[in-house]
Scaffold this active site. Structure first.
Site, PDB file in Angstrom:
ATOM      1  N   LYS A  39       0.859  -1.191   0.000  1.00 50.89           N
ATOM      2  CA  LYS A  39       0.000   0.000   0.000  1.00 50.89           C
ATOM      3  C   LYS A  39       0.886   1.229   0.000  1.00 50.89           C
ATOM      4  O   LYS A  39       2.022   1.186   0.483  1.00 50.89           O
ATOM      5  CB  LYS A  39      -0.878   0.019   1.259  1.00 50.89           C
ATOM      6  CG  LYS A  39      -2.090   0.906   1.136  1.00 50.89           C
ATOM      7  CD  LYS A  39      -3.196   0.232   0.357  1.00 50.89           C
ATOM      8  CE  LYS A  39      -4.431   1.085   0.227  1.00 50.89           C
ATOM      9  NZ  LYS A  39      -5.550   0.315  -0.319  1.00 50.89           N
TER      10      LYS A  39
HETATM   11  P1  NAD Z   1     -13.086   8.521  -2.651  1.00 51.15           P
HETATM   12  O1  NAD Z   1     -12.071   9.538  -2.288  1.00 51.15           O
HETATM   13  O2  NAD Z   1     -13.552   8.385  -4.055  1.00 51.15           O
HETATM   14  O3  NAD Z   1     -14.419   8.706  -1.777  1.00 51.15           O
HETATM   15  C1  NAD Z   1     -14.440   8.871  -0.397  1.00 51.15           C
HETATM   16  C2  NAD Z   1     -15.737   9.615  -0.060  1.00 51.15           C
HETATM   17  O4  NAD Z   1     -15.868   9.686   1.355  1.00 51.15           O
HETATM   18  C3  NAD Z   1     -15.745  11.055  -0.597  1.00 51.15           C
HETATM   19  O5  NAD Z   1     -16.986  11.315  -1.223  1.00 51.15           O
HETATM   20  C4  NAD Z   1     -15.560  11.887   0.663  1.00 51.15           C
HETATM   21  O6  NAD Z   1     -16.172  13.168   0.571  1.00 51.15           O
HETATM   22  C5  NAD Z   1     -16.231  11.016   1.718  1.00 51.15           C
HETATM   23  N1  NAD Z   1     -15.740  11.291   3.068  1.00 51.15           N
HETATM   24  C6  NAD Z   1     -14.493  11.593   3.470  1.00 51.15           C
HETATM   25  N2  NAD Z   1     -14.459  11.791   4.799  1.00 51.15           N
HETATM   26  C7  NAD Z   1     -15.720  11.590   5.232  1.00 51.15           C
HETATM   27  C8  NAD Z   1     -16.325  11.641   6.507  1.00 51.15           C
HETATM   28  N3  NAD Z   1     -15.631  11.944   7.589  1.00 51.15           N
HETATM   29  N4  NAD Z   1     -17.650  11.364   6.597  1.00 51.15           N
HETATM   30  C9  NAD Z   1     -18.375  11.058   5.502  1.00 51.15           C
HETATM   31  N5  NAD Z   1     -17.847  11.001   4.260  1.00 51.15           N
HETATM   32  C10 NAD Z   1     -16.543  11.268   4.140  1.00 51.15           C
HETATM   33  O7  NAD Z   1     -12.501   7.140  -2.098  1.00 51.15           O
HETATM   34  P2  NAD Z   1     -12.902   5.662  -2.530  1.00 51.15           P
HETATM   35  O8  NAD Z   1     -11.964   5.229  -3.576  1.00 51.15           O
HETATM   36  O9  NAD Z   1     -14.369   5.577  -2.727  1.00 51.15           O
HETATM   37  O10 NAD Z   1     -12.478   4.864  -1.210  1.00 51.15           O
HETATM   38  C11 NAD Z   1     -13.317   4.815  -0.065  1.00 51.15           C
HETATM   39  C12 NAD Z   1     -12.864   3.673   0.827  1.00 51.15           C
HETATM   40  O11 NAD Z   1     -12.896   2.456   0.078  1.00 51.15           O
HETATM   41  C13 NAD Z   1     -11.446   3.783   1.376  1.00 51.15           C
HETATM   42  O12 NAD Z   1     -11.408   3.207   2.662  1.00 51.15           O
HETATM   43  C14 NAD Z   1     -10.638   2.939   0.430  1.00 51.15           C
HETATM   44  O13 NAD Z   1      -9.454   2.430   1.025  1.00 51.15           O
HETATM   45  C15 NAD Z   1     -11.618   1.838   0.141  1.00 51.15           C
HETATM   46  N6  NAD Z   1     -11.363   1.106  -1.111  1.00 51.15           N
HETATM   47  C16 NAD Z   1     -11.371   1.743  -2.314  1.00 51.15           C
HETATM   48  C17 NAD Z   1     -11.148   1.009  -3.475  1.00 51.15           C
HETATM   49  C18 NAD Z   1     -11.233   1.637  -4.840  1.00 51.15           C
HETATM   50  O14 NAD Z   1     -11.200   0.892  -5.835  1.00 51.15           O
HETATM   51  N7  NAD Z   1     -11.359   2.936  -4.980  1.00 51.15           N
HETATM   52  C19 NAD Z   1     -10.889  -0.364  -3.396  1.00 51.15           C
HETATM   53  C20 NAD Z   1     -10.895  -0.980  -2.149  1.00 51.15           C
HETATM   54  C21 NAD Z   1     -11.141  -0.225  -1.015  1.00 51.15           C
END
Ligand code: NAD
Length: 475
Positions: free
Chosen positions: A106
């Site tokens: 990571k």
């Molecule tokens: P992203 O940045 O696209 O979205 C995150 C969202 O959460 C945003 O809309 C943001 O405004 C919101 N957010 C941030 N802080 C917040 C809070 N305190 N309260 C409410 N909302 C809040 O990120 P993502 O890619 O969707 O990733 C989200 C999670 O999923 C992370 O934990 C990431 O590690 C995990 N993840 C993502 C992927 C991927 O393919 N993108 C894969 C596996 C896991």
């Protein structure tokens, strides 16, 4: 989060230790699997806005039992070594659980991406990439990053381009990173993959009434009331697919600035568009706005999908969470302490390691596509269509020759005659992966009552696979 809460890294360690208690690993191997192999910290300067700005980034490699190692790169001010190592460890277990042939890694950059404009972010990303490529911490055969919080296709395209500039003769250069746009060697269905995986995971859970009963739920996904936290890549896609395709009701959406609530269910696309236009959910006509977003996490619903960040369900609110089923779309949204409380209260948690594995699964398909230098379906799609056409024509001939009066409905013909394109194949591969992994997890959950919950079952399956791989190498 209350002060007595363990760190994210400690939470992951705690869950690991809980699982190995049920296993019989040779002495020392347990420790070897648990620890992070290496974490590289880089501090680099970039001249921006007339001054030199120093940035701190990390790339952690948890386990190299299989190579390349794989894991996203996150851009956030909260990035730190502890977090990156915890996420790298989760990647090892996740890949093992969904049988994606990678070790875990990571990366993260301590930066607020919204504080910089596009060309500045490009300069910063290219410089960070340079530091990592120089040390083989980005390399198609050794370490393959992907998007995570705060990064997306755009950053992955910059990373791929920077790698190629530094390795002009590497024919597999495009495979150095996944989550790229289609125009830079990406794959159909990667952007939606993690959210799509959440949908497939829930569909699989809902195929087993006895599993649902443990969460005091029954029936299908239709009409189920869902609260989702985070309308970013993962949360938006999951919520959209579940409401548009499975008839679930998105009654609550929690974002940075507060939460929306609507008993009748919301149109996720409208809420997302509003958020993109205004930067938040406030005043969005899809529902009633609540300043205290955290309170909506605790609201009564059937399924809670935390899809924003880690540690949002903790010792301070676990006792008040009313959802009987939580699917961890984000990584580590439930702390170890909260996990204990929820488990005792009979809440069923579909663990992150499994639930959000859709992203890495489709990343794996993208990497394979890059290495094979051909789009999935290119060779067989039309051959498949020709075979199907043969069958349809034969049926029509039989019907007319024998005066049977059969007519195939135009809808059926259209669907049946269409060969599988890349998107269809990616979805099929993802669906199969999510189903198979759930089955391996639930088998342990049901056959070994002492294991107690799906997370521990997932760890058991994953750790055993990593251990087998180390043993096969003679360790
Ligand atoms: P992203 O940045 O696209 O979205 C995150 C969202 O959460 C945003 O809309 C943001 O405004 C919101 N957010 C941030 N802080 C917040 C809070 N305190 N309260 C409410 N909302 C809040 O990120 P993502 O890619 O969707 O990733 C989200 C999670 O999923 C992370 O934990 C990431 O590690 C995990 N993840 C993502 C992927 C991927 O393919 N993108 C894969 C596996 C896991």
């Amino acid at each position: 989060m209350p002060p007595q809460e363990p760190s994210f890294r400690d939470s992951v360690d705690h869950m690991f230790t809980r699982a190995v208690r049920f296993m019989d690993l040779p002495p020392g191997l347990e420790e070897k699997i648990r620890v992070c192999n290496a974490t590289y910290t880089v501090r680099f300067g970039v001249r921006l806005r007339g001054a030199i700005h120093t940035f701190t980034g990390y790339r952690s490699v948890h386990s190299e039992h299989m190579e390349p190692v794989k894991g996203g790169i996150r851009y956030a001010m909260s990035v730190n070594q502890d977090e990156v190592e915890a996420l790298a460890a989760l990647m090892t277990y996740k890949c093992a659980l969904v049988e994606v042939p990678y070790g875990g890694s990571k990366g993260g950059l301590r930066i607020d991406p919204r504080a910089w404009d596009e060309h500045e972010l490009e300069q910063i990303t290219r410089r960070f990439t340079y530091e990592l490529v120089k040390r083989d911490l980005i390399n198609p055969a050794q370490n393959v990053p992907a998007p995570d919080m705060g990064t997306g296709e755009r950053e992955m395209a910059w990373i791929a381009d920077q790698y190629r500039r530094m390795n002009t003769t590497d024919i597999n250069g495009n495979a150095c990173v996944t989550g790229k746009p289609l125009s830079s060697g990406g794959i159909h269905g990667r952007v939606e993959a993690t959210g799509r995986g959440i949908q497939y995971a829930l569909r699989e859970v809902f195929r087993y009434p006895e599993d649902l009963a443990r969460a005091r739920l029954s029936g299908g996904l239709e009409g189920k009331r869902i609260v989702v936290q985070g309308l970013g890549n993962v949360g938006y896609h999951a919520a959209r697919f579940l409401s548009e395709e499975d008839g679930a009701l998105i009654v609550g959406i929690v974002e940075r600035d507060g939460a929306l609530w609507n008993d009748a269910g919301m149109n996720v696309e409208n809420a997302k568009q509003w958020m993109m236009r205004t930067g938040g959910l406030k005043a969005c006509p899809e529902g009633k706005f609540h300043e205290d977003g955290a309170a909506i996490l605790e609201a009564a619903c059937d399924i809670l999908i935390p899809a924003a960040l880690e540690g949002v369900i903790h010792l301070g609110n676990a006792a008040r969470i009313q959802a009987p089923l939580i699917i961890e779309a984000a990584n580590g949204p439930v702390t170890a302490g909260a996990d204990e409380i929820l488990r005792e209260r009979g809440v069923v948690i579909i663990p992150d390691m499994y639930a959000n594995a859709g992203g890495v699964t489709v990343s794996y398909f993208e990497w394979v596509k890059n290495l094979s230098h051909i789009r999935f379906g290119r060779m067989q799609r039309r051959a498949e269509e020709a075979e199907h056409l043969l069958l349809v024509r034969e049926l029509e001939r039989l019907s007319s020759d024998q005066n049977l009066g059969w007519t195939l409905s135009p809808g059926f013909k259209q669907q049946y005659l269409k060969g599988a394109d890349e998107l269809a194949l990616v979805r099929s591969g993802l669906d199969d992966t999510m189903r198979t992994a759930y089955q391996s997890m639930r088998e342990v959950w049901h056959e070994r009552p002492e294991v107690g919950d799906l997370r521990t079952a997932a760890y058991l399956v994953a750790i055993q696979r990593v251990a087998d791989s180390y043993k096969a190498k003679g360790l």
